[in-house]
Design an enzyme around this catalytic site. Structure first.
Site, PDB file in Angstrom:
ATOM      1  N   HIS A   1      -9.092   1.833  -5.363  1.00 23.07           N
ATOM      2  CA  HIS A   1      -8.219   0.909  -4.642  1.00 23.07           C
ATOM      3  C   HIS A   1      -6.777   1.294  -4.883  1.00 23.07           C
ATOM      4  O   HIS A   1      -6.395   1.570  -6.026  1.00 23.07           O
ATOM      5  CB  HIS A   1      -8.447  -0.543  -5.089  1.00 23.07           C
TER       6      HIS A   1
ATOM      7  N   SER B   1      -4.113  -0.679  -4.325  1.00 15.39           N
ATOM      8  CA  SER B   1      -3.402  -1.798  -4.960  1.00 15.39           C
ATOM      9  C   SER B   1      -4.142  -2.255  -6.219  1.00 15.39           C
ATOM     10  O   SER B   1      -5.294  -1.882  -6.448  1.00 15.39           O
ATOM     11  CB  SER B   1      -3.300  -2.964  -3.961  1.00 15.39           C
TER      12      SER B   1
ATOM     13  N   TYR C   1       0.801  -1.229   0.000  1.00 15.82           N
ATOM     14  CA  TYR C   1       0.000   0.000   0.000  1.00 15.82           C
ATOM     15  C   TYR C   1       0.837   1.285   0.000  1.00 15.82           C
ATOM     16  O   TYR C   1       0.273   2.378   0.017  1.00 15.82           O
ATOM     17  CB  TYR C   1      -0.948  -0.003   1.201  1.00 15.82           C
TER      18      TYR C   1
ATOM     19  N   HIS D   1     -15.282  -6.675  -1.238  1.00 16.65           N
ATOM     20  CA  HIS D   1     -15.404  -8.067  -1.663  1.00 16.65           C
ATOM     21  C   HIS D   1     -16.470  -8.837  -0.895  1.00 16.65           C
ATOM     22  O   HIS D   1     -16.668 -10.021  -1.136  1.00 16.65           O
ATOM     23  CB  HIS D   1     -14.037  -8.764  -1.483  1.00 16.65           C
TER      24      HIS D   1
ATOM     25  N   ARG E   1     -10.026 -10.971  -4.215  1.00 15.67           N
ATOM     26  CA  ARG E   1     -10.000  -9.508  -4.362  1.00 15.67           C
ATOM     27  C   ARG E   1     -10.401  -9.068  -5.768  1.00 15.67           C
ATOM     28  O   ARG E   1     -10.619  -7.887  -6.027  1.00 15.67           O
ATOM     29  CB  ARG E   1      -8.613  -8.945  -4.041  1.00 15.67           C
TER      30      ARG E   1
ATOM     31  N   ASN F   1     -13.009   4.337  -1.002  1.00 17.57           N
ATOM     32  CA  ASN F   1     -12.173   3.141  -0.932  1.00 17.57           C
ATOM     33  C   ASN F   1     -12.810   2.270   0.152  1.00 17.57           C
ATOM     34  O   ASN F   1     -12.634   2.518   1.348  1.00 17.57           O
ATOM     35  CB  ASN F   1     -10.726   3.450  -0.578  1.00 17.57           C
TER      36      ASN F   1
HETATM   37  O1  CA2 Z   1      -6.040  -1.619  -2.492  1.00 13.28           O
HETATM   38  C1  CA2 Z   1      -6.920  -1.141  -1.771  1.00 13.28           C
HETATM   39  O2  CA2 Z   1      -7.089   0.079  -1.632  1.00 13.28           O
HETATM   40  C2  CA2 Z   1      -7.841  -2.060  -0.968  1.00 13.28           C
HETATM   41  O3  CA2 Z   1      -9.146  -1.489  -0.977  1.00 13.28           O
HETATM   42  C3  CA2 Z   1      -7.286  -2.099   0.428  1.00 13.28           C
HETATM   43  C4  CA2 Z   1      -8.018  -3.092   1.334  1.00 13.28           C
HETATM   44  C5  CA2 Z   1      -8.122  -4.467   0.698  1.00 13.28           C
HETATM   45  O4  CA2 Z   1      -8.913  -5.320   1.514  1.00 13.28           O
HETATM   46  C6  CA2 Z   1      -8.716  -4.385  -0.693  1.00 13.28           C
HETATM   47  O5  CA2 Z   1      -8.713  -5.694  -1.255  1.00 13.28           O
HETATM   48  C7  CA2 Z   1      -7.919  -3.455  -1.576  1.00 13.28           C
HETATM   49  C8  CA2 Z   1      -7.266  -3.218   2.668  1.00 13.28           C
HETATM   50  C9  CA2 Z   1      -7.680  -2.116   3.585  1.00 13.28           C
HETATM   51  C10 CA2 Z   1      -6.547  -1.504   4.259  1.00 13.28           C
HETATM   52  O6  CA2 Z   1      -5.712  -2.393   4.940  1.00 13.28           O
HETATM   53  C11 CA2 Z   1      -4.462  -1.908   5.201  1.00 13.28           C
HETATM   54  C12 CA2 Z   1      -3.642  -2.739   5.899  1.00 13.28           C
HETATM   55  C13 CA2 Z   1      -2.349  -2.321   6.150  1.00 13.28           C
HETATM   56  C14 CA2 Z   1      -1.913  -1.090   5.696  1.00 13.28           C
HETATM   57  C15 CA2 Z   1      -2.760  -0.278   4.995  1.00 13.28           C
HETATM   58  C16 CA2 Z   1      -4.046  -0.697   4.758  1.00 13.28           C
END
Ligand code: CA2
Length: 145
Positions: free
Chosen positions: A99, A101, A22, A79, A110, A73
């Site tokens: 998103h 990522s 991220y 999901h 995902r 976001n």
């Molecule tokens: O890529 C993205 O922005 C996501 O929405 C981030 C989510 C993930 O579940 C999605 O599949 C993609 C994760 C939320 C944030 O989790 C974090 C964990 C550690 C550091 C930063 C964010």
């Protein structure tokens, strides 16, 4: 024009965990960049983050009375959440899904989003720059140009 930016569960960890996925910018950094772009585009922004699905639904319903669109976001709710999709459809305001990522290149779960089919647009894979791209896209859509 007024836009609400919503970050879902765990996004306040941005810049503090999993930087290889991220990046190292914090949510505060993202908000500062968004505020600068909003000033340039002459739009009003408000930002909101919650780890709780129900609180996000309450915020959406309440904010929809004063904003023209949403930049979202949804984090992991992307999901899993039929209720978030229903709420976004229900408030009847365009939204852009962002998103950080590239969700298509990660775990198979995902790759599916409950929200994308009802979004005005989706940005993924450009890091936190995606928020800025999404804001530009949403403002373009709302201004009808
Ligand atoms: O890529 C993205 O922005 C996501 O929405 C981030 C989510 C993930 O579940 C999605 O599949 C993609 C994760 C939320 C944030 O989790 C974090 C964990 C550690 C550091 C930063 C964010």
């Amino acid at each position: 024009m007024r836009i609400a930016v919503i970050d879902g569960p765990n996004l306040r960890l941005l810049g503090r965990r999993e930087p290889e996925v991220y990046g190292s910018h914090t949510l505060e950094d993202v908000r500062e960049s968004l505020d600068a772009l909003a000033a340039e585009l002459r739009v009003e922004l408000e930002t909101y983050q919650s780890n709780h699905e129900g609180e996000i639904l309450d915020f959406l319903e309440e904010a929809a009375t004063r904003v023209d669109g949403f930049l979202v976001n949804p984090g992991g709710l992307t999901h899993t959440s039929v209720v978030l999709r229903d709420a976004l459809v229900g408030v009847d305001r365009p939204f852009v899904e962002v998103h950080i990522s590239n969700t298509a290149s990660r775990e198979a779960f995902r790759a599916h989003s409950y929200l994308s089919p009802v979004a005005a647009g989706v940005v993924f894979g450009f890091g936190v720059q995606g928020y800025l791209l999404g804001l530009r896209g949403l403002v373009h859509r709302l201004s009808g140009s």
